[in-house]
Design an enzyme around this catalytic site. Sequence first.
Site, short mmCIF file in Angstrom:
data_model
loop_
_atom_site.label_atom_id
_atom_site.label_comp_id
_atom_site.label_asym_id
_atom_site.label_seq_id
_atom_site.Cartn_x
_atom_site.Cartn_y
_atom_site.Cartn_z
N CYS A 160 0.85 -1.20 0.00
CA CYS A 160 0.00 0.00 0.00
C CYS A 160 0.89 1.25 0.00
CB CYS A 160 -0.95 -0.07 1.19
SG CYS A 160 -2.16 1.27 1.30
N ASP A 217 -9.20 -2.53 -7.76
CA ASP A 217 -8.68 -1.50 -6.86
C ASP A 217 -9.28 -0.15 -7.24
OD1 ASP A 217 -7.11 0.32 -5.39
OD2 ASP A 217 -5.37 -0.99 -5.49
N HIS A 249 -7.99 -3.30 -3.56
CA HIS A 249 -6.84 -2.76 -2.84
C HIS A 249 -6.67 -3.51 -1.52
CE1 HIS A 249 -3.81 0.33 -2.27
NE2 HIS A 249 -4.19 0.40 -1.00
#
Length: 281
Positions: A160, A217, A249
Amino acid sequence: MTQDHTSMNRRHLLAAAGCLGFALAVQPVAASVIHTDSQALETGIPDIDTANGIMPGYFAKPANAKSHPPLVIVIQEIFGVHEHIKDVCRRLAKQGYFAVAPELYFRHGDPALPADIDTLLREVVSKVSDREIQDDLDAAWRWAGAQGADQTRAAAVGFCWGGRQAWLYASHNHQLKAAAAWYGKLEGPTSDLMLRHPLDIVQQLDVPVLGLYGGQDQSIPLASVERMRAELKRTGSESEIIVYPDAGHGFNADYRPSYNERAAQDGWRKMLDWFARHGAR
């Protein structure tokens, strides 16, 4: 004791005990959370000497290793070095790696305490510059080498927020053998704190990076991923990007609803193979 101290102590207790080592901003923790034990491992909190303070974090390595284990620098999620990132370190140590995750926000605040993502971004994350992060990753690199990690077989991995930093660090530390970026942002507006994004540094990228992304995502559009893939191809980079069509995500974050077990397990296997193929094993 003042009211401020009482409040602060209570918040630390919540973060350290009641939340089982996870940041408050990610509560509640999903039932899918994975816990890797520390049997046959040495784990602890490092004291990493930077140019501006002693940086903590977490490390895990095989106990009583007969040789110098290969190094993996683990770059935290936006939530800091909380329990999930520590577990990733233990998973890597079980594979024979010396894994170290430096706490890259340590000068600016405790990411475990804000109760929501907006507060975390405003009070902690927005204060950290890319240059500071890269310098602190270098400090972690030096610390691990001094502790016996094999820097000739070294890799970096980020998730991330840390996925973006993994791309940047691969263009910064040319001694790495490989890197992996899990759903890290690839492009966007720049600022005094973020001068460049991964799409801007492809020409300086001589460390092969494996990018792992989710087709669903909502924060990293497929168009952005395809632009990065095209630029890697245009420059003849060894780096590759894999997209999992059904994943969103944070698909490796087993403590959150975003977890996608199939994509996470496949990505983990591919990451380990990537490290081995490029000499980080």
